[in-house]
Write a protein that holds these residues in place. Structure first.
Motif, mmCIF file in Angstrom:
data_model
loop_
_atom_site.group_PDB
_atom_site.id
_atom_site.type_symbol
_atom_site.label_atom_id
_atom_site.label_comp_id
_atom_site.label_asym_id
_atom_site.label_seq_id
_atom_site.Cartn_x
_atom_site.Cartn_y
_atom_site.Cartn_z
ATOM 1 N N GLN A 28 22.029 49.901 64.042
ATOM 2 C CA GLN A 28 20.653 49.566 64.321
ATOM 3 C C GLN A 28 20.352 48.162 63.807
ATOM 4 O O GLN A 28 19.555 47.437 64.363
ATOM 5 N N SER A 180 14.643 54.755 70.193
ATOM 6 C CA SER A 180 14.562 54.349 68.786
ATOM 7 C C SER A 180 13.119 53.990 68.449
ATOM 8 O O SER A 180 12.670 52.874 68.688
ATOM 9 N N GLY A 206 17.686 57.221 66.132
ATOM 10 C CA GLY A 206 16.372 56.722 66.519
ATOM 11 C C GLY A 206 15.658 55.859 65.507
ATOM 12 O O GLY A 206 14.486 55.529 65.693
#
Length: 392
Positions: A28, A180, A206
């Motif tokens: 991420q 996300s 997410g």
């Protein structure tokens, strides 16, 4: 294969595995890693900045506390000061509605028209207290709020702690629907930290923003890192275009056209038989929608109430009282049926500062939808102090 080559191979494989693990953990984080802060009323009228390198700010607009909407008076000035400092500014709301759908929608109806950050920017729900005992109810409430946020042209996001979300919400359902969209807090300690420690990353699908400390600097301030670039929402040409496209798509999906024919008119000739009226309405609830009907350049009426196969058109009589004229749906089973509109008298309420559709409706024993419809509006229209509303 000799011993040294085998050991080298094992080390290489191990290094690759660890690299993969770190990439997975920080996947991420590879997109943005911009850092920023979040403010409530405790950061004052102009907010408190962390460092010159910070790129974004979240300001609290208020929230739902103890059964009512309470805005924060610092929101507007905080947004302004962050904009003047060149930060990407977003909004968050204390979402104390638990699993109550009525309160959730009332909260959205109250706050969404009051958002001061750009279309496409984030509107995050701070969901960390007051959840009901029903995971299903809590999840459905959040999904409904997300839908309203998105339809209003903003980017929905959910803030909480990992343990609280897992205990009270079906997180996978939300992530499946919105990708996300999580903003999660996880602190290793309460020492001053200027950058995230990914060993404490709240590993779940997410996660878009990681709140890594509540001691971003001495004295206390939340520090956040953007892992996906989500805080650029609303601040790039592409994101603004996407936000507008989402708004247009939502309006197109939500509204349908129906043609109605006037089947009765009052003695003053305000309405005429066989004139058609194009009305936009929402199939899901058939609540009132504002429509304008013209005779030449003069507005004849500007509100309708949809009820099954009828439309009730509201107008103002010469004596100041409201009257209703019933319109029939073209090809409906009562098409062409003549019904005389009955005049009704009304009681009025003058909107005060802090009022909302919800508080006024509750005070007068009405639903928000009924209150809004009898005033020719929807619950998504903003009301202002000094405005006069029909309550009876």
């Amino acid at each position: 294969m000799n011993k040294h080559k085998l050991e080298a191979l094992i080390l290489t494989v191990g290094a690759i595995f660890m690299a993969f693990l770190m990439v997975n953990l920080n996947s991420q984080a590879s997109t943005s890693r911009d850092q920023g802060v979040d403010w409530s009323k405790f950061q004052g009228n102009s907010g408190t900045f962390g460092y010159s390198t910070d790129k974004f700010v979240f300001s609290q607009a208020g929230g739902f506390y103890g059964g009512t909407n309470i805005p924060q008076t610092t929101y507007a000035s905080q947004v302004k000061s962050a904009q003047q400092a060149g930060k990407r500014v977003h909004t968050y709301l204390w979402d104390g509605v638990g699993g109550n759908m009525t309160n959730a929608k009332a909260m959205m109806a109250y706050y969404l028209p009051r958002i001061r950050t750009p279309k496409g920017s984030i509107v995050a729900l701070d969901y960390e207290d007051g959840a009901s005992n029903s995971v299903t109810a809590n999840t459905n409430v959040i999904l409904a709020q997300f839908k309203l946020i998105k339809a209003y042209g903003y980017t929905p996001m959910l803030y909480s702690g990992k343990a609280y979300l897992n205990a009270h919400v079906n997180v996978s359902a939300i992530v499946k629907a919105y990708g996300s969209c999580l903003w999660l807090a996880e602190y290793p300690d309460y020492l001053v930290r200027t950058s995230p420690d990914y060993n404490w990353f709240p590993s779940m699908d997410g996660v878009a923003i990681f709140q890594f400390t509540s001691m971003y600097k001495a004295g206390g301030l939340d520090g956040n890192v953007d892992l996906t670039g989500i805080t650029k929402s609303g601040y790039t040409t592409a994101s603004k275009a996407k936000a507008q496209a989402n708004i247009n798509r939502a309006h197109k999906q939500a509204a349908k056209k129906a043609t109605f024919k006037v089947v009765k008119y009052n003695q003053r000739g305000v309405f005429y038989p066989n004139r058609t009226l194009a009305v936009r309405y929402t199939d899901s609830d058939k609540v009132s929608q504002v429509a304008t009907y013209y005779k030449g350049e003069h507005v004849i009426y500007n509100a309708v109430i949809i009820e099954h196969d009828y439309v009730w058109a509201r107008y103002t009589r010469s004596n100041g009282l409201y009257g209703f004229i019933k319109l029939g749906v073209t090809n409906g089973h009562d098409y062409g049926k003549r019904v005389i509109g009955q005049p009704v008298s009304h009681m009025y309420y003058t909107v005060k500062s802090g009022d909302s559709w919800w508080t006024i409706a509750q005070r007068n024993g009405l639903s928000m939808t009924t209150l809004a419809s009898q005033n020719g509006k929807s619950i998504y229209n903003t009301i202002y102090p000094g405005q006069r509303l029909v309550v009876r």
